[in-house]
Design a protein around this motif. Structure first.
Motif, PDB file in Angstrom:
ATOM      1  N   ASN A 258      64.055 -68.841  82.516  1.00 27.94           N
ATOM      2  CA  ASN A 258      63.050 -68.525  81.492  1.00 27.94           C
ATOM      3  C   ASN A 258      62.107 -67.418  81.962  1.00 27.94           C
ATOM      4  O   ASN A 258      61.547 -67.502  83.064  1.00 27.94           O
ATOM      5  CB  ASN A 258      62.257 -69.793  81.169  1.00 27.94           C
ATOM      6  N   THR A 259      61.945 -66.399  81.139  1.00 27.45           N
ATOM      7  CA  THR A 259      61.111 -65.188  81.329  1.00 27.45           C
ATOM      8  C   THR A 259      61.679 -64.194  82.354  1.00 27.45           C
ATOM      9  O   THR A 259      61.061 -63.162  82.596  1.00 27.45           O
ATOM     10  CB  THR A 259      59.633 -65.481  81.720  1.00 27.45           C
ATOM     11  N   LEU A 260      62.842 -64.472  82.947  1.00 32.30           N
ATOM     12  CA  LEU A 260      63.357 -63.573  83.991  1.00 32.30           C
ATOM     13  C   LEU A 260      64.273 -62.482  83.447  1.00 32.30           C
ATOM     14  O   LEU A 260      64.616 -61.535  84.158  1.00 32.30           O
ATOM     15  CB  LEU A 260      64.061 -64.385  85.091  1.00 32.30           C
ATOM     16  N   GLY A 261      64.707 -62.610  82.207  1.00 30.52           N
ATOM     17  CA  GLY A 261      65.440 -61.510  81.575  1.00 30.52           C
ATOM     18  C   GLY A 261      66.885 -61.348  82.009  1.00 30.52           C
ATOM     19  O   GLY A 261      67.471 -60.281  81.803  1.00 30.52           O
ATOM     20  N   VAL A 262      67.462 -62.389  82.603  1.00 34.89           N
ATOM     21  CA  VAL A 262      68.872 -62.321  82.999  1.00 34.89           C
ATOM     22  C   VAL A 262      69.575 -63.636  82.673  1.00 34.89           C
ATOM     23  O   VAL A 262      68.930 -64.684  82.561  1.00 34.89           O
ATOM     24  CB  VAL A 262      69.063 -62.047  84.513  1.00 34.89           C
ATOM     25  N   SER A 263      70.889 -63.571  82.548  1.00 34.83           N
ATOM     26  CA  SER A 263      71.704 -64.790  82.436  1.00 34.83           C
ATOM     27  C   SER A 263      73.138 -64.451  82.804  1.00 34.83           C
ATOM     28  O   SER A 263      73.482 -63.277  83.036  1.00 34.83           O
ATOM     29  CB  SER A 263      71.608 -65.426  81.047  1.00 34.83           C
TER      30      SER A 263
END
Ligand code: GLV
Ligand code: MN
Length: 202
Positions: A74-79
């Motif tokens: 969450n909020t880290l901008g990657v997956s």
């Protein structure tokens, strides 16, 4: 593609395993004092999807590692996802409205392709250790061109890239898109639309 973070992390307190959480695009933060190392760890992609792929009509299985599965994102901008393809299997045509996708093949070989807004089809047979990138929002697929099972890791610049599956979104929408709209749009007879709906509507 996601907003810039305003703090180191914001481990999602609740994700409900779903993209339609009321506070999307972010999730409420777990209190920092309660955050532990395991919140930044995810083992969900260690499990093989090869059996599911072999069983599925498409010959594919996608295991998601988005924020709904991995709250520490969450909020880290990657997956990240894992894509397993049986021989001849396809991860069917789809797009991601919120992210570019980097496809890194870790086993076997697959044809990876996308179509640009200019209508140009870009594709490449990608082998173990090689990568291909799909620009944000464009329709793409992976198709196993080898004789063995193939596997890729896909990485996104969004915690929740979203997925629009081409055929189900058109022929499986609920409530359904009128046959007349689809028939006219695709320039085919209504019977063909009924056939396609029979494949993609539950
Ligand atoms: C592959 O295209 C994926 O979306 O994981
Ligand atoms: Mn994709």
């Amino acid at each position: 593609a996601d907003p810039e973070p305003v703090q180191d992390f914001c481990v999602a307190a609740v994700t409900n395993g779903s993209a339609d959480h009321p506070s999307y695009p972010g999730f409420p933060c777990k209190p920092a004092s309660a955050v532990v190392s395991d919140d930044f760890f995810f083992a969900g992609l260690a499990k093989s999807g090869a059996a599911e792929a072999a069983d599925s009509p498409f010959g594919s299985s996608v295991t998601p590692g988005n924020v709904a599965a991995f709250p520490g994102l969450n909020t880290l901008g990657v997956s990240i996802n894992r894509v397993d393809l049986a021989p001849g299997g396809v991860n069917p045509l789809h797009s991601h409205p919120r992210a570019a996708e980097l496809v890194h093949v870790v086993a076997g070989q697959m044809l990876v392709g996308f179509v640009s807004t200019a209508g140009t089809f870009y594709s490449k047979v990608v082998r173990e250790g090689e990568s291909f990138v799909i620009p944000r929002g464009l329709v793409h697929f992976q198709f196993n061109t080898g004789k063995e099972a193939a596997r890729a890791v896909t990485v996104f610049n969004s915690q929740l890239p979203g997925v629009v599956l081409a055929a189900p979104s058109l022929f499986g929408a609920d409530p359904e898109i009128p046959d007349a709209v689809l028939a006219k749009s695709f320039q085919v007879d209504g019977e063909i639309i009924k056939l396609l709906k029979s494949k993609f509507r539950n």
